[in-house]
Design an enzyme around this catalytic site. Structure first.
Site, mmCIF file in Angstrom:
data_model
loop_
_atom_site.group_PDB
_atom_site.id
_atom_site.type_symbol
_atom_site.label_atom_id
_atom_site.label_comp_id
_atom_site.label_asym_id
_atom_site.label_seq_id
_atom_site.Cartn_x
_atom_site.Cartn_y
_atom_site.Cartn_z
ATOM 1 N N GLY A 6 0.829 -1.211 0.000
ATOM 2 C CA GLY A 6 0.000 0.000 0.000
ATOM 3 C C GLY A 6 0.858 1.253 0.000
ATOM 4 N N GLU A 7 0.589 2.152 0.941
ATOM 5 C CA GLU A 7 1.320 3.420 0.988
ATOM 6 C C GLU A 7 2.812 3.232 1.249
ATOM 7 O OE1 GLU A 7 1.024 6.037 4.347
ATOM 8 O OE2 GLU A 7 0.095 4.511 5.598
ATOM 9 N N GLY A 21 4.683 1.053 -0.431
ATOM 10 C CA GLY A 21 5.356 0.579 -1.625
ATOM 11 C C GLY A 21 5.216 -0.907 -1.864
ATOM 12 N N ASP A 70 -4.750 -3.226 -8.421
ATOM 13 C CA ASP A 70 -4.963 -3.711 -9.789
ATOM 14 C C ASP A 70 -4.228 -2.829 -10.789
ATOM 15 O OD1 ASP A 70 -6.695 -5.841 -9.041
ATOM 16 O OD2 ASP A 70 -8.267 -4.366 -8.709
#
Lengths: 308, 308
Positions: free
Chosen positions: A207-208, A210, A238
């Site tokens: 996610g945030e 990486g 996706d």
């Protein structure tokens, strides 16, 4: 030009974030993957299913971007898959409010004849038997088969999931899912265990924070671009996968070195995806914007220390 | 050779992790900072206080590594600061079991005369008034003043903290603390608000997710090296800060470009610190090991995409 087969949902999403909420808008894994891959020089085809309620303009939106839609079955009397979710304030967690499988419940994917010899297959998040069904239709072994999945299938179809994981070259999975799949907290150890299940390449999405790419004892890290504001994370994973697959198919180089570039492009495209609701940002994204952001990724990560 | 003044605790720690537990061992911010900085060609001095119960061998350990200890006051009749904590299974959170301030309660830091003109001052985590007290003793404005702090001081001494933050060039702070200090969830926005408080450079530490360096509109990201096992996170943040400060002092280049290298070295050293309990790994760390790990950091982050 390489061919890329994309299987995944084409769907309606209704999204609520701290910034606002949407009615039913265009969503689905194959949609986000297709839009991301369309940024590269690749001949891609989406394999999916929708109901009679699915607007022609949404299908046109994909085909206008050179995503072949012959493999998107339309079941006139059926309804399109619908997902609704609400993000918490930190944007890192969400509650699913509604999941209506509808036409997806009996989805039997059909790969168009012209794409059965595709070089790259991107298996978006779906029941592992559907993913395997797509692989089984390929008349030529793809140069690269990539699989995305989620914890839901680990809960209800773990054996089927293991069966298809065995047959792919790359798996993209998030950190919590990698931990669930392996029972290991350390992502380094988890990646090694997933290697042993089949895939030579393991991409763990954080996610945030990486994404990590693993291959044998090699690791590569693509950061997420730190943003002032994450507006809507839906489809970011996706989009990452679509950028990854599209870049590799377009360059026809499936080496670890080139996969480093592919995860950077995946992260690059995902950083745009989250800037607006649903597919909105991806619909009008230009190559210039992607090129400029690539420079930002370089500035973010590249350093120059002389090894003495 | 540049001089580096380090202020912070020199302490006893007792640590419990899923891998085991320790009796009272050597700990403290100034200890970890000093051991990390000693890997660089720099003349550093620790400013701290201990009790009569503090073993001479621990002091020798620092001075053997060229950390001047003239500024470590020994209060014979007092007891050394003691902290005890227990890490949860994920190693990202911990409970403090014991905090005995002891001699730290009335700590009045004295910078040795020979170091009052130091080029770099590293203010380790302590009461902001103590940190300011060290800055006040400098007879020459340091080329770089770096401040580390924690949420505890935001809770009980926010005004004092703001006063000293105003006077430093760099702040190192973890993500949750940056959010608490600014009331902003986005780290990009939080960093901008911290800039406005004074520091031209903001380093946000994200533990296993690495660290972000901000300067005006520029960002740089140093990942943490993904490890098979994090044995004990104690001191990792201080080790990061010590590597950062030591590298900058030794190169005498305080530019943003060189700070990128400094956060890579900070992350490099921190990746060793967590491999064993307390300072154990840092005590026998060699320059060759650091050099080899620097290569690993390069492989982890460097990519080569031609911009078309």
């Amino acid at each position: 030009m390489s061919k890329l087969v994309i299987v995944g949902t084409v769907a309606f999403d209704a999204i609520e974030t701290p910034f606002g909420k949407t009615d039913k808008i265009l969503g689905g894994a194959a949609t986000f993957i297709g839009l991301a891959a369309s940024q590269f020089n690749v001949d891609s085809a989406a394999v999916s299913v929708v109901g009679g309620d699915f607007p022609q303009e949404y299908l046109d939106l994909l085909s206008d971007r050179n995503v072949n839609i012959d493999g998107i079955e339309i079941i006139k009397e059926g309804k399109t898959f619908f997902w609704s979710g609400k993000y918490h304030n930190d944007m890192n967690s969400r509650d699913t409010l509604v999941t209506e499988l509808n036409v997806l419940e009996h989805f039997n994917p059909i790969v168009p004849e012209a794409y059965k010899d595709a070089e790259v297959v991107m298996l978006g998040n779906l029941h592992p038997m559907v993913q395997q069904g797509v692989l089984d239709q390929m008349t030529k072994k793809p140069k690269l088969a990539i699989l995305d999945t989620m914890n839901f299938w680990m809960d209800i179809a773990l054996d089927d999931l293991h069966a298809v994981i065995k047959n792919v070259d790359v798996i993209t999975i998030n950190d919590e899912e990698a931990r669930q799949l392996t029972g290991e907290y350390s992502l380094v150890v988890a990646a090694r265990k997933i290697h042993e299940m089949g895939p030579k390449y393991v991409v763990i999405k954080k996610g945030e924070h990486g994404a990590l790419l693993f291959h044998d004892d090699h690791m590569f890290y693509a950061p997420a671009l730190p943003l002032e504001e994450v507006f809507d994370p839906t489809g970011a994973g996706d989009t990452f996968a679509g950028g990854f697959a599209g870049y590799l198919a377009s360059t026809e180089d499936y080496s670890f070195e080139n996969m480093k570039n592919a995860v950077i492009f995946g992260s690059n495209l995902a950083s745009f995806c989250v800037e607006k609701f649903g597919t909105e940002r991806m619909q009008n994204l230009t190559k210039d914007e992607i090129g400029y952001r690539l420079k930002e990724f370089k500035q973010l990560t590249q350093f120059n220390i002389e090894l003495s």
